[in-house]
Structure formats: C-alpha cells, structure tokens
Design an enzyme around this catalytic site. Structure first.
Site, PDB file in Angstrom:
ATOM      1  N   ASP A 160       0.669  -1.145  -0.218  1.00 47.50           N
ATOM      2  CA  ASP A 160       0.217  -0.060  -0.173  1.00 47.50           C
ATOM      3  C   ASP A 160       0.967   1.250   0.291  1.00 47.50           C
ATOM      4  OD1 ASP A 160       0.777   0.568   2.900  1.00 47.50           O
ATOM      5  OD2 ASP A 160      -1.152  -0.259   3.691  1.00 47.50           O
ATOM      6  N   GLU A 163       3.684   1.249   2.200  1.00 54.92           N
ATOM      7  CA  GLU A 163       4.880   0.693   1.745  1.00 54.92           C
ATOM      8  C   GLU A 163       4.460  -0.892   2.817  1.00 54.92           C
ATOM      9  OE1 GLU A 163       7.820   2.545  -0.096  1.00 54.92           O
ATOM     10  OE2 GLU A 163       7.962   3.557   1.852  1.00 54.92           O
ATOM     11  N   GLU A 334       7.910  15.613   7.976  1.00 51.86           N
ATOM     12  CA  GLU A 334       7.374  13.975   7.794  1.00 51.86           C
ATOM     13  C   GLU A 334       5.819  14.136   8.947  1.00 51.86           C
ATOM     14  OE1 GLU A 334       7.747   9.396   8.898  1.00 51.86           O
ATOM     15  OE2 GLU A 334       7.552   9.321   5.867  1.00 51.86           O
TER      16      GLU A 334
HETATM   17  C1  BGC Z   1       5.786   6.242   3.571  1.00 54.88           C
HETATM   18  C2  BGC Z   1       5.720   6.133   1.872  1.00 54.88           C
HETATM   19  C3  BGC Z   1       6.723   7.372   1.270  1.00 54.88           C
HETATM   20  C4  BGC Z   1       8.577   7.413   1.806  1.00 54.88           C
HETATM   21  C5  BGC Z   1       9.024   8.410   1.319  1.00 54.88           C
HETATM   22  C6  BGC Z   1       7.609   6.312   3.404  1.00 54.88           C
HETATM   23  O1  BGC Z   1       7.407   6.144   5.103  1.00 54.88           O
HETATM   24  O2  BGC Z   1       5.104   5.339   3.934  1.00 54.88           O
HETATM   25  O3  BGC Z   1       4.316   6.633   1.831  1.00 54.88           O
HETATM   26  O4  BGC Z   1       6.507   7.321   0.345  1.00 54.88           O
HETATM   27  O5  BGC Z   1       7.973   7.533   3.007  1.00 54.88           O
HETATM   28  O6  BGC Z   1       8.125  10.007   1.232  1.00 54.88           O
END
Ligand code: BGC
Length: 380
Positions: A160, A163, A334
């Site tokens: 998903d 990930e 994030e």
């Molecule tokens: C997230 C992804 C994202 C990636 C890079 C991961 O921790 O689950 O959705 O694409 O980080 O930002």
C-alpha cells in the site's frame, strides 16, 4: 517566515538536475525519488506556477519508465503462462535520483502501483494547468507502458502507499489507477494523445465497480481488500479501519463525488478516529512508525477536501497547525510526534533510522496545494 515561499524554495533546492525530487534530503532512508511523493510534489509545483520544475520531473519519470519498460511485456508473458514473478520483475516504486533501480536494500517492497496511477493523473493535470500539450508527444511511450502495466497488475496484491501489507489490495492504490485511466482517456478524447488500445473509460468504470462491490463495509469505505482466492471473491477487511489516504477517493481522484454518502461517512470516521482535536491527522489507528504521529501531508490533504466542500475555516485551522510545526529553517517534517498513538514505538525507530525526516518534500507539496486550493476558491 513565509512558509509558502519557503516551501517552494525547499522543493526547488532539492530537485536533482535529472528532474527527480529527493523524498527528504536529511534522512538517509529517503535519499531516493518515489513516484508517489514526486507526482504530488510536481503537482504542487504546477499549482504554484513552477511549470519548468514540474515538467522536468514528468520527463524524468518518462525516461525512467522507458528504461525499465521491457519488464511489462515480461510480466504479461508470465501472467499468460501462469508463472509467478519476483519483486524485481515489477516496475519499482522508487528510484535513485538518476533514475536507476535501488539495489542497496533487497528487502524493500518494490511492488506498489499507486505512484504509477498518480503519475498519469498529475501529468494530465500539468497539461490542464500549463497548457503544455507538447510534452505529451515526448511521453507517449512511457504513458503507453504505464497504462499497459496498470491494466495487467491492478488486481494483484501489492504494497500500500505506506509500503505495508503486500498481501492485500488497497482502496487508495486503486483510486489512483482509476484516476490514471480516466485522465489519459480525457487527453485522448481531446485528441492530445493517440488511442492506447486499452478501453480506458471502461477500465476505470470496472475499478469503480470493483471498489463499490468489495471495499464497502457498514456504509463506508475500507482501506484493505482481500484479493480473490481459491474461487472465493474479493472481500473488504473492516478490521483495518479507515486510513487518512482514503480521502483520495474524492479528492483528488474523484472516484466518488464529494457529496456521496460513502465519502461523507468515510471522512466522518477519519475525523473521529484520526484527527486530533486542535492538531493534525494520523495515518491509521494501529500506526507504529515513529510511534504513529500526526502527518503534515495528511493534515493538508484533509484541508484540501475541506476547501472543496466549502469548509474554509476548518481548512484554515489545519493550515495554522501545519505552519506552527515548521522548524526554524522553515522545514516541514513527515510527522509530528508530540501526541503519538503508540509512544513506545518511537525510540526504536529513532535508533534505527535517526530523527524523523525533515524536510519531507511531500509535506511541503501538500501544504502548497492546499494554499493554492484556497486561493483558487476565493478568486472565483
Ligand atoms: C511512506 C511512503 C513514502 C516514503 C517516502 C514512507 O515512510 O510510507 O508513503 O512514499 O516514506 O516519503
């Protein structure tokens, strides 16, 4: 500090000369370009009028997909002959900034389809915002490869957008494929690109029907779906609960309309389960990544939906919260970890990968999209 201008700066400063965008420059695990993050980042650049940056990204994706495009025919042959394929046989979810597959971490879940759907959607939006239809001529081949790829694999279990859960199908990922098919169909109908040989509108409709049949439980959408197994049809997995990425079904992918009762009930559940009053939005209740904090990009995503349903004041509250999370350098992380869902899981991640990624370009991108969505609505 002007958080909006700073966000544009952070993105432009972190775009590689190839056109790719690094997910986060200060977090070693994210020193790659994900199609998922990158497509939203390019879309933010389109919204901000930074078309050159966005175009460079779409061209980078085009070159990268073309480079690995032979895999699609190979997958077709394997599927036709009932042969399995391995994690490296698919088109990967992320690449080095030069557009190479990542080989340092052999355990990574490469098979994630959503970035490919989002790329097509964002590219069509680029043409709408910039009028740059010439670009499409150069990208015909990678567009064709992507459509064929998605057509072959959309019903196969894959990771998903967080990930995780490679054993399931995912509502969010399928909404991106729906949007990818529909957006390219629209460009074809306008005569901007040639027919691909795939009946795209029909395929998109098939995905929508699939979701309405197998991804609804108790009047709302679910995050995960069991794929068909041993003559058993697919099934919704209500235990997974809602996920904030489900907003995508309405905004921006428009599988369902904003006033659809399923959308309304799903968002109400996201609000009651995942929006911290006075704060931001969690990914999903059982999240343990860095303790499961509030995600900037999801908070902006909910705001994006609020603007579209006319709840401007609610959107502004979310903007204020996001801006209050910017660091002294104007970086948006994030996630924010002052009110985590599973605090005991924070330290282990800190020890494993270091402090939370900041700046995360995708966070800046969703904030830019939200600010522009408000501007656009107020200009009407
Ligand atoms: C997230 C992804 C994202 C990636 C890079 C991961 O921790 O689950 O959705 O694409 O980080 O930002």
């Amino acid at each position: 500090m002007d958080c909006y201008r700073r966000s544009i700066e952070v993105i432009l400063q972190n775009q590689h000369s190839s056109g790719s965008y690094v997910a986060s420059p200060n977090f070693p695990t994210y020193h790659y370009c994900w199609l998922r993050d990158g497509s939203f980042i390019a879309h933010a650049m389109d919204r901000a009028g930074e078309f050159t940056s966005a175009e460079a990204f779409y061209r980078w994706v085009g070159r990268t997909i073309q480079k690995y495009g032979d895999k699609v025919e190979d997958i077709r042959q394997r599927l036709d002959s009932g042969l399995p394929f391995g994690k490296d046989d698919v088109l990967h979810t992320r690449y080095t900034l030069d557009g190479e597959e990542v080989t340092v971490d052999s355990a990574w879940g490469n098979f994630q389809i959503d970035g490919y759907g989002t790329w097509l959607w964002a590219l069509a939006e680029h043409v709408r915002f910039s009028g740059n239809a010439v670009l499409l001529k150069d990208l015909i081949e990678p567009i064709r490869i992507t459509l064929q790829y998605l057509d072959l694999v959309w019903q196969l279990p894959n990771y998903d957008c967080w990930e995780e859960h490679p054993e399931y199908l995912h509502l969010y990922s399928l909404t991106t494929v729906f949007a990818g098919f529909n957006s390219i169909a629209c460009l074809q109908e306008k005569g901007l690109i040639p027919e691909s040989g795939i009946p795209l509108r029909k395929k998109a409709e098939q995905i929508k029907e699939f979701l309405l049949k197998y991804a609804v439980f108790d009047g709302k959408m679910v995050k995960h779906i069991w794929p068909a197994r041993n003559a058993k049809p697919p099934q919704p997995i209500p235990q997974s609960g809602v996920d904030a990425s489900l907003i995508g079904i309405a905004v921006p992918y428009r599988v369902l309309t904003l006033d659809d009762p399923l959308v309304k009930k799903t968002i109400q559940t996201i609000e009651s389960d995942l929006l911290r009053p006075g704060g931001g939005v969690y990914r999903y209740k059982a999240d343990v990544y860095y303790g499961g904090g509030e995600w900037i990009l999801l908070t902006a995503w909910l705001g994006w939906y609020y603007v579209q349903i006319g709840k401007i004041d609610e959107a502004k509250k979310l903007i204020a919260w996001i801006e209050s999370q910017a660091s002294g350098e104007g970086f948006l992380p994030e996630q924010v970890n002052s009110h985590t869902l599973s605090p005991e899981h924070y330290e282990p991640w800190l020890r494993k990968w270091g402090p939370v990624a900041s700046p995360l370009l995708w966070s800046h991108a969703m904030y830019i999209i939200l600010i522009n969505e408000i501007k656009q609505t107020q200009a009407k």
